[in-house]
Motif scaffolding. Structure first.
Motif, short mmCIF file in Angstrom:
data_model
loop_
_atom_site.label_atom_id
_atom_site.label_comp_id
_atom_site.label_asym_id
_atom_site.label_seq_id
_atom_site.Cartn_x
_atom_site.Cartn_y
_atom_site.Cartn_z
N THR A 1 4.52 0.06 2.86
CA THR A 1 3.84 1.30 2.50
C THR A 1 4.91 2.30 2.06
O THR A 1 6.10 2.00 2.08
CB THR A 1 2.95 1.84 3.63
OG1 THR A 1 2.09 2.87 3.09
CG2 THR A 1 3.77 2.40 4.78
N THR B 1 0.86 -1.18 0.00
CA THR B 1 0.00 0.00 0.00
C THR B 1 0.89 1.23 0.00
O THR B 1 2.11 1.14 -0.19
CB THR B 1 -0.97 -0.02 1.19
OG1 THR B 1 -1.84 1.13 1.12
CG2 THR B 1 -0.24 -0.01 2.53
N ALA B 2 0.30 2.41 0.20
CA ALA B 2 1.05 3.66 0.22
C ALA B 2 0.20 4.73 0.89
O ALA B 2 -1.03 4.69 0.82
CB ALA B 2 1.41 4.11 -1.20
N THR B 3 0.86 5.68 1.51
CA THR B 3 0.13 6.81 2.08
C THR B 3 -0.75 7.46 1.01
O THR B 3 -1.90 7.81 1.26
CB THR B 3 1.12 7.84 2.65
OG1 THR B 3 1.83 7.25 3.74
CG2 THR B 3 0.41 9.09 3.12
N SER C 1 1.06 6.11 9.26
CA SER C 1 0.93 4.83 8.55
C SER C 1 0.84 3.67 9.52
O SER C 1 0.00 2.77 9.36
CB SER C 1 2.12 4.62 7.60
OG SER C 1 2.09 5.53 6.52
N GLU D 1 -4.66 2.77 3.75
CA GLU D 1 -3.90 2.03 4.77
C GLU D 1 -4.81 1.51 5.89
O GLU D 1 -4.58 0.42 6.42
CB GLU D 1 -2.81 2.92 5.36
CG GLU D 1 -1.68 3.21 4.40
CD GLU D 1 -0.71 4.25 4.93
OE1 GLU D 1 0.51 4.05 4.81
OE2 GLU D 1 -1.18 5.28 5.46
#
Length: 264
Positions: A80, A52-54, A97, A59
């Motif tokens: 992330t 995933t990613a910010t 996160s 998240e």
């Protein structure tokens, strides 16, 4: 359906005592309940690597699916990424996160894009400190050139463990792959199907030969080339299909034929 945990048997080394699963589940463009459900299906299907990613804004849904899955946290590799416009807010972003994912550490934290086209040395120094503190087990980058990776190494003495880049048969770059490995950097590919020519006769021919579909052939090619692949889908049948790749093996000539699609 793939046996639970089978995906974890194919890995790449990140350090002497840690490895990254070669198949991950990508979550770009998944949001809300759709993201949570897709990640739940992925974990049920045997994925043990979540990406995933910010910047994806999901998240919290990824974390909820992980918690609800019943799969032990230490069996799932969680990645992330820091957005380039969060330079100067790295620690705050990391804590956000961790909170959203509901975990006390990340397995991999990436700089999502080179900040303002630079290597982002100051951000990388923060990443190094976060790793020393145990908040992040491994640190890496995404969409970086080899020159930018070399700059991080020369300025800090720490080389990124991973470079996540767009990668598919039509983007195969032997020099980049070999250069990364010489530096000890694992190549991780995203968007494996979007840029690929899914109707290419080489790919369709191999799919017919092995009784598979073209995306499965592409995933298998990644695995045998030692490149981490993170296919994404919101559909349960595709999520399950994309990891059902352990019952066939491409020959050396077939791998080369797929490599050569980048020159077509």
């Amino acid at each position: 359906m793939t046996d639970i945990g089978l995906s974890s048997q194919l890995t790449a080394p990140l350090s002497p005592d840690a490895r990254i699963p070669l198949i991950g589940f990508g979550t770009w463009q998944l949001s809300g309940d759709e993201a949570r459900q897709a990640v739940s299906w992925a974990l049920e299907a045997g994925y043990r690597h979540l990406d995933t990613a910010t910047g994806y804004g999901n998240e919290d849904q990824v974390g909820a699916a992980l918690r609800d899955s019943g799969v032990p946290r230490d069996e799932v590799f969680v990645t992330t990424k820091l957005p380039p416009d969060h330079v100067g807010r790295e620690r705050q972003t990391l804590q956000e996160s961790l909170d959203k994912l509901g975990v006390d550490h990340l397995d991999l934290w990436l700089i999502h894009w080179p900040p303002n086209g630079t290597a982002g040395v100051e951000s990388w120094k923060v990443f190094v400190e976060a790793q020393k503190e145990g908040l992040v087990r491994h640190i890496g980058v995404s969409n970086y050139s080899l020159d930018q990776i070399d700059e991080l190494t020369s300025q800090t003495g720490v080389t990124p463990a991973v470079n996540q880049i767009k990668w598919s048969p039509v983007q195969f770059d032997r020099d980049l792959l070999e250069g990364s490995r010489e530096r000890g950097v694992v190549v991780e590919g995203y968007s494996p199907f979007r840029a690929a020519k899914l109707d290419d006769p080489v790919l369709t021919g191999l799919a017919d030969k092995y009784g598979k579909n073209v995306p499965q052939v592409i995933v298998r090619w990644h695995l045998q080339r030692g490149v981490v692949v993170i296919p994404k889908s919101a559909k349960r049948e595709r999520i399950e299909s994309n990891i059902d790749v352990f019952d066939f093996e491409l020959s050396a000539d077939e791998l080369t034929a797929i490599d050569n699609l980048s020159e077509a």
